[in-house]
Design a protein around this motif. Structure first.
Motif, PDB file in Angstrom:
ATOM      1  N   ILE A  37       0.837  -1.205   0.000  1.00  0.00           N
ATOM      2  CA  ILE A  37       0.000   0.000   0.000  1.00  0.00           C
ATOM      3  C   ILE A  37       0.865   1.246   0.000  1.00  0.00           C
ATOM      4  CG2 ILE A  37      -1.628   1.355   1.399  1.00  0.00           C
ATOM      5  CD1 ILE A  37      -2.843  -1.412   2.259  1.00  0.00           C
ATOM      6  N   SER A  41       0.869   3.838  -3.074  1.00  0.00           N
ATOM      7  CA  SER A  41       0.390   5.175  -2.703  1.00  0.00           C
ATOM      8  C   SER A  41       1.460   6.234  -2.957  1.00  0.00           C
ATOM      9  CB  SER A  41      -0.045   5.189  -1.241  1.00  0.00           C
ATOM     10  OG  SER A  41      -1.153   4.333  -1.049  1.00  0.00           O
ATOM     11  N   ASP A  62      -7.525  -0.708   7.101  1.00  0.00           N
ATOM     12  CA  ASP A  62      -8.586  -1.570   7.592  1.00  0.00           C
ATOM     13  C   ASP A  62      -8.588  -2.864   6.806  1.00  0.00           C
ATOM     14  OD1 ASP A  62      -9.687   0.175   9.617  1.00  0.00           O
ATOM     15  OD2 ASP A  62     -10.312   1.453   7.956  1.00  0.00           O
ATOM     16  N   ALA A  77      -4.347   3.026  -6.020  1.00  0.00           N
ATOM     17  CA  ALA A  77      -4.237   4.214  -5.182  1.00  0.00           C
ATOM     18  C   ALA A  77      -4.280   5.472  -6.049  1.00  0.00           C
ATOM     19  CB  ALA A  77      -2.938   4.185  -4.371  1.00  0.00           C
ATOM     20  N   THR A  80      -6.627  11.998  -3.492  1.00  0.00           N
ATOM     21  CA  THR A  80      -8.021  12.420  -3.326  1.00  0.00           C
ATOM     22  C   THR A  80      -8.160  13.889  -2.957  1.00  0.00           C
ATOM     23  OG1 THR A  80      -7.975  11.822  -0.988  1.00  0.00           O
ATOM     24  CG2 THR A  80      -8.723  10.135  -2.539  1.00  0.00           C
ATOM     25  N   PHE A  90      -5.902   7.698  -1.243  1.00  0.00           N
ATOM     26  CA  PHE A  90      -6.783   6.575  -0.897  1.00  0.00           C
ATOM     27  C   PHE A  90      -6.279   5.340  -1.619  1.00  0.00           C
ATOM     28  CE2 PHE A  90     -10.497   3.930  -2.116  1.00  0.00           C
ATOM     29  CZ  PHE A  90     -10.864   3.507  -0.850  1.00  0.00           C
ATOM     30  N   LYS A  92      -7.163   1.125  -2.236  1.00  0.00           N
ATOM     31  CA  LYS A  92      -8.102   0.010  -2.140  1.00  0.00           C
ATOM     32  C   LYS A  92      -7.348  -1.230  -2.591  1.00  0.00           C
ATOM     33  CE  LYS A  92     -10.882  -0.825  -5.564  1.00  0.00           C
ATOM     34  NZ  LYS A  92     -11.927  -0.728  -6.577  1.00  0.00           N
ATOM     35  N   VAL A 105     -12.929  -6.849  -1.979  1.00  0.00           N
ATOM     36  CA  VAL A 105     -12.138  -5.745  -1.425  1.00  0.00           C
ATOM     37  C   VAL A 105     -11.685  -6.221  -0.050  1.00  0.00           C
ATOM     38  CG1 VAL A 105     -12.139  -3.368  -0.606  1.00  0.00           C
ATOM     39  CG2 VAL A 105     -13.407  -3.972  -2.682  1.00  0.00           C
ATOM     40  N   THR A 107      -8.984  -4.626   1.772  1.00  0.00           N
ATOM     41  CA  THR A 107      -8.368  -3.584   2.596  1.00  0.00           C
ATOM     42  C   THR A 107      -8.627  -2.219   1.974  1.00  0.00           C
ATOM     43  OG1 THR A 107      -6.589  -5.134   3.118  1.00  0.00           O
ATOM     44  CG2 THR A 107      -6.180  -2.840   3.645  1.00  0.00           C
ATOM     45  N   THR A 108      -8.821  -1.223   2.840  1.00  0.00           N
ATOM     46  CA  THR A 108      -8.829   0.170   2.409  1.00  0.00           C
ATOM     47  C   THR A 108      -7.881   0.940   3.321  1.00  0.00           C
ATOM     48  OG1 THR A 108     -10.710   0.748   3.820  1.00  0.00           O
ATOM     49  CG2 THR A 108     -11.212   0.097   1.541  1.00  0.00           C
ATOM     50  N   GLN A 134     -17.494   8.738  -6.726  1.00  0.00           N
ATOM     51  CA  GLN A 134     -16.667   8.219  -5.629  1.00  0.00           C
ATOM     52  C   GLN A 134     -15.543   9.199  -5.292  1.00  0.00           C
ATOM     53  OE1 GLN A 134     -17.405   6.455  -8.412  1.00  0.00           O
ATOM     54  NE2 GLN A 134     -18.326   4.514  -7.788  1.00  0.00           N
TER      55      GLN A 134
END
Length: 171
Positions: A37, A41, A62, A77, A80, A90, A92, A105, A107-108, A134
């Protein structure tokens, strides 16, 4: 500085979950997924700023579904929201059972990156604008998350000052 769309920063990476990536339950180590992530990101943040970036915070990661050995994970990613030198990203993560095709899905996450110049000092970033529903919702709710980050950082600094660098029994 010309503003850019959220879509302009989109970064995607798919990885196969292999035995060394898993724990004794046969599921992906959380830290390994967090590294994916952060990597994707950061790419999204650099794409937006076209400057070097550093991770300033990870608001939340999460874990919603387990990722099993043999599955794939696809991290998507994008930026935002932006402030003067910082960018909220963000991420996902979608896990896929490669044999059945079932996708979930799993993890976020929200992270904040700061653009830096060649001297390591924060530097301005372009504004970002949302296009999809979104993206618009994430952009609309970003200032509230930014305020929560600010408060959490203040609390963390207070905690660091309280506990310091030495355990009491080592003094």
């Amino acid at each position: 500085m010309e503003s850019k769309s959220c879509r302009n920063s989109l970064a995607v990476k798919t990885s196969h979950v292999l035995p060394p990536d898993t724990n004794n339950h046969g599921t992906l180590f959380g830290g390994k997924l967090m590294a994916h992530i952060d990597d994707v990101s950061a790419i999204a943040a650099v794409r937006h700023a076209r400057k070097l970036v550093v991770t300033a915070s990870t608001d939340s990661v999460d874990f919603l579904e387990p990722v099993r050995e043999g599955d794939s994970v696809c991290v998507e990613a994008f930026v935002t929201w932006t402030h003067t030198t910082s960018m909220e990203v963000f991420a996902k993560v979608v896990t896929e059972n490669l044999l059945t095709g079932e996708r979930k899905v799993c993890t976020t996450a929200f992270s904040t990156f700061v653009a830096i110049d060649e001297d390591g000092k924060p530097t301005a970033v372009p504004e970002v604008y949302p296009e999809t529903d979104q993206e618009k919702e994430l952009h609309r709710s970003a200032p509230e998350r930014a305020e929560q980050r600010k408060q959490r950082r203040k609390n963390s600094k207070e905690m660091a000052a309280t506990f310091g660098t030495v355990y009491p029994w080592n003094e």
